[in-house]
Design an enzyme around this catalytic site. Structure first.
Site, PDB file in Angstrom:
ATOM      1  CB  THR A 196      -6.308   9.209   0.590  1.00 42.52           C
ATOM      2  OG1 THR A 196      -5.360   9.016   1.652  1.00 42.52           O
ATOM      3  CG2 THR A 196      -6.136   8.144  -0.469  1.00 42.52           C
ATOM      4  CE1 TYR A 255      -8.683   7.440   7.004  1.00 44.85           C
ATOM      5  CE2 TYR A 255      -9.675   6.267   5.170  1.00 44.85           C
ATOM      6  CZ  TYR A 255      -8.649   7.008   5.690  1.00 44.85           C
ATOM      7  OH  TYR A 255      -7.574   7.323   4.896  1.00 44.85           O
ATOM      8  CG  HIS A 314      -2.150   0.829   1.074  1.00 44.81           C
ATOM      9  ND1 HIS A 314      -2.208   1.935   0.261  1.00 44.81           N
ATOM     10  CD2 HIS A 314      -3.380   0.714   1.618  1.00 44.81           C
ATOM     11  CE1 HIS A 314      -3.424   2.455   0.313  1.00 44.81           C
ATOM     12  NE2 HIS A 314      -4.149   1.742   1.128  1.00 44.81           N
TER      13      HIS A 314
END
Length: 788
Positions: free
Chosen positions: A602, A589, A473
């Site tokens: 993000t 979230y 990630h």
């Protein structure tokens, strides 16, 4: 060892008669062709850098400016207002040139300077235009004259036929919100989750922070924003991802699935052949920058493409304090894992890319290899699945020299990693729902030692031809990898295809070398470290409770008929489902992208709002439908506003995160920031957008439906929810939680989500959704290659 001999370009032997030199013409030819391919890539990269560097102009426009200036001078006019004469006076070679040559050279220099000035002006104008975000906050279908003029100006200054990175220099920088605005937005988001006394206490802390330390920290942050391309992204990558010392398996990595209902071929090697070839085709388009720049759907607004640079040839390197990301310009092979053995599989031969059939042939050679793993080799990848510090120490101690270093370098420098599993996965058999859950778990963590979790991504191909991926990630966010996977899946099935026997199409060259086994010398001490990491990873994997399910009763089409944003509809349904499941609300979230800005990644949308809580309480409290409808639309509008604010740099959490990092650098303690940054996200959600809709044909090929992907739970007592909206009539959900928490159950929460979606649709729509309609439609449309 034939392939080893072929790799030697020359051999020499010292004899009493002298030196006997033997050249291998075949090996030298391979070296020549490989070098030729490398130089072609360098030339292409140079050409693209030039085109991107002068965008939105084009290199040919320079010639147009030069000709225009010379033509104007031919008419005895001076468009430079004396500058050409000044340049002519100061030319260092003016004495050796004729007057006419000096004039031409001066005009060309002036034209070049004018051309660069025009490029700079156009970029500056485009950057200012792209800084306007008023269009995002206008009502759907009601476009103001200001936005119409703005859109026309954007089209004028955007140029033609942009390459992938053409807009990078024109994207605006992420703005730094004011401390006051961020604090006020935070307090508004925290209000529905706190009691009166808790809210009063956090308000006092926030006011103290805003009036004292906050302004000092903000000054440093503004200074960074002026200097750096993005004031968030580098710190986010380092402190959220690379400095984490726990396992990245489950906690950070995510996965992507194959088609839901269809497996194009049951032959494992054939599926691998097409999949790997499609990955190479995408990489070639990426290197040539032929991939179209990402844009806001329906608009001509470009998105940042910086994350695309590290898709291939990238590895996360463990460190004791922090990890690092290493990217190589090129790699001509992949690292392959099968039955505890590692291989180097070359994907290029004689200067060309291997065909799908040739890759299938090479993969089949690996599958047919009867050799056993070396001692300690089989479960070696468990080091990448466990805690980071033991892996960093083991890497330094056992893999810093010799054969182990060479083999580890081979894995880390590969284009990507490939795992050939002996298991069969997919939505199949007598228990398709349960098998789909097991499929998700397999992609997320596998056996904890059959994925190299540090590689940018791992392609997994199962025994029955099903495939999928696991992605690291830190280098990029899920939409980047999803874009790759959409291309790979559709190219595999609709472009490359298979023959009637299920094999890849094409012929096989007889000169292909055997895939080479990687060799290891794993001492007993290292094997003990591997076992320890495996124990940590296995405990984490066994604790994961996963549930994947498609909702086929309705989708985006039915939701939009209610004139509601599909994402807002789902997010409010998640709030209703969580309230029914836990009897309370939770900090939520939702990931939103900030790629409207340079190097943006993000931002967090805090989906649990006072408006959504009011709707849930009204619905559960038995209020009238009219009241509930009104409250729902208010909550939906609020959610859309928060999402737009997050996309345009007005979010809460990234700003507070960066202020916290600055406070740590300065050695300052902030009770407010400490409390905010320690909050638990018990409901972590993310939508995986379907980006290349044109590649899919849900009308003629409805079973070729992507299932999306998912991730592990963020909190030990919470849920991770990923969803993807497919076409007009389908939504896929991926829900994760932990067995060790008695309050969470992924299957029960999935049932609550289904019920919440149906209840809200019934509330907003006069027509009750038919729960059996999708199954009936699907059964009428059988495919010969469906999973069985």
């Amino acid at each position: 060892m034939a392939e080893a001999h072929q790799a030697v370009a020359f051999q020499f032997t010292i004899t009493p008669e002298g030196i006997d030199l033997q050249l291998s013409h075949q090996a030298l030819r391979q070296v020549y062709l490989s070098g030729l391919r490398s130089w072609k890539k360098r030339v292409t990269r140079l050409k693209n850098n030039v085109i991107t560097g002068v965008y939105p102009a084009s290199p040919s426009s320079w010639l147009f400016v030069v000709i225009a200036i010379l033509a104007t001078m031919y008419t005895r006019s001076d468009p430079s207002m004396g500058l050409i004469a000044k340049i002519q006076e100061h030319l260092p070679v003016s004495d050796s040139l004729s007057i006419q040559c000096r004039t031409v050279v001066s005009a060309v220099l002036f034209s070049t300077l004018l051309w660069f000035s025009l490029i700079f002006t156009m970029r500056l104008c485009l950057k200012q235009l792209l800084s306007y975000h008023g269009w995002m906050f206008e009502q759907h279908g009601k476009v103001s004259n200001t936005t119409k003029i703005w859109a026309a100006m954007v089209r004028i200054f955007s140029g033609r036929q942009p390459l992938l990175y053409s807009y990078q220099g024109s994207l605006p920088n992420l703005p730094v919100p004011t401390v006051k605005d961020t604090v006020n937005r935070y307090l508004e988001s925290a209000r529905p989750l706190m009691s009166d006394s808790e809210y009063e206490r956090i308000t006092t802390l926030a006011q103290e922070f805003e009036s004292s330390l906050g302004n000092r920290l903000q000054w440093y942050l503004k200074l960074k924003a002026m200097w750096a391309s993005n004031y968030v992204s580098d710190w986010w990558e380092e402190y959220i991802y690379l400095r984490g010392r726990g396992p990245i398996m489950v906690n950070s990595n995510y996965y992507g699935m194959d088609f839901l209902y269809v497996t194009p071929t049951p032959i494992q090697a054939a599926r691998a052949g097409n999949t790997l070839h499609a990955c190479l085709l995408y990489r070639r388009k990426l290197n040539r920058e032929e991939i179209k720049p990402g844009r806001v759907p329906g608009l001509n607004i470009p998105l940042c493409a910086a994350q695309c640079e590290r898709i291939f040839n990238t590895t996360r390197i463990p460190g004791e304090e922090t990890d690092s990301l290493t990217h190589w310009q090129d790699s001509e092979y992949v690292a392959v894992f099968h039955r505890g053995r590692y291989y180097r599989l070359w994907l290029y031969h004689a200067g060309r890319m291997l065909s799908p059939r040739e890759i299938e042939h090479q993969v089949q050679r690996i599958l047919d290899d009867p050799s056993a793993p070396a001692p300690g080799e089989a479960k070696l990848a468990a080091l990448t699945a466990g805690d980071r510090i033991p892996w960093a120490q083991a890497r330094k101690e056992f893999f810093s020299s010799g054969v182990n270093k060479r083999s580890l370098d081979c894995i880390e420098k590969a284009a990507f990693f490939v795992a050939l599993d002996d298991d069969e996965q997919g939505m199949m058999g007598d228990d398709p729902a349960g098998n789909l859950d097991r499929y998700a778990k397999s992609l997320l963590h596998g056996k904890c030692y059959d994925r190299w979790f540090d590689k940018s991504f791992t392609v997994v191909v199962y025994k029955n031809g099903k495939n999928g991926l696991n992605a690291e990630h830190s280098w990029a966010d899920a939409p980047i990898m999803a874009h790759v996977w959409e291309y790979v899946m559709t190219t595999d099935c609709f472009q490359l295809g298979y023959n009637e026997e299920g094999h890849c199409k094409g012929d096989v060259s007889s000169s292909l070398p055997q895939p080479s086994r990687l060799t290891w010398d794993i001492p007993v001490q290292c094997q003990e470290r591997v076992d320890q990491s495996l124990a940590v990873a296995q405990a984490l994997a066994d604790d994961i409770d996963f549930h994947v399910f498609p909702i086929q009763e309705f989708g985006k089409g039915a939701i939009k008929k209610c004139k509601i944003s599909p994402d807002a509809f789902i997010q409010i349904a998640l709030q209703l489902a969580y309230y029914r499941n836990r009897g309370t609300f939770s900090l939520t979230y939702e990931a939103s992208m900030t790629r409207l800005f340079r190097e943006g990644r993000t931002e967090t949308v805090r989906s649990c709002t006072g408006e959504s809580c009011a709707f849930v309480k009204a619905l559960e409290g038995g209020e009238s439908k009219e009241v509930c409808r009104r409250l729902f639309r208010t909550a939906s509008e609020k959610h859309q506003h928060l999402y737009r604010m997050a996309m345009t740099g007005g979010g809460i959490d990234r700003h507070l995160f960066c202020l916290y990092i600055v406070s740590k650098y300065l050695g300052e303690e902030s009770p407010f920031l400490k409390e905010v940054l320690s909050e638990t996200w018990r409901l972590s959600t993310s939508q995986t957008p379907l980006q290349q809709v044109e590649l899919f044909d849900f009308v003629n090929h409805p079973d070729y439906t992507t299932c999306g992907g998912g991730f592990g739970p963020v909190a030990d007592d919470g849920y991770g929810v990923s969803y993807i909206i497919i076409g007009e009539n389908m939504i896929n959900f991926h829900i994760s939680s932990k067995h060790s928490c008695p309050q969470t159950d992924s299957h029960k929460f999935g049932a609550y989500i289904k019920k919440a979606l149906v209840d809200i649709l019934e509330l907003l729509s006069p027509e009750k959704p038919d729960l059996s309609k999708a199954e009936q439609n699907h059964s009428k449309n059988p495919q010969s290659k469906k999973d069985l």
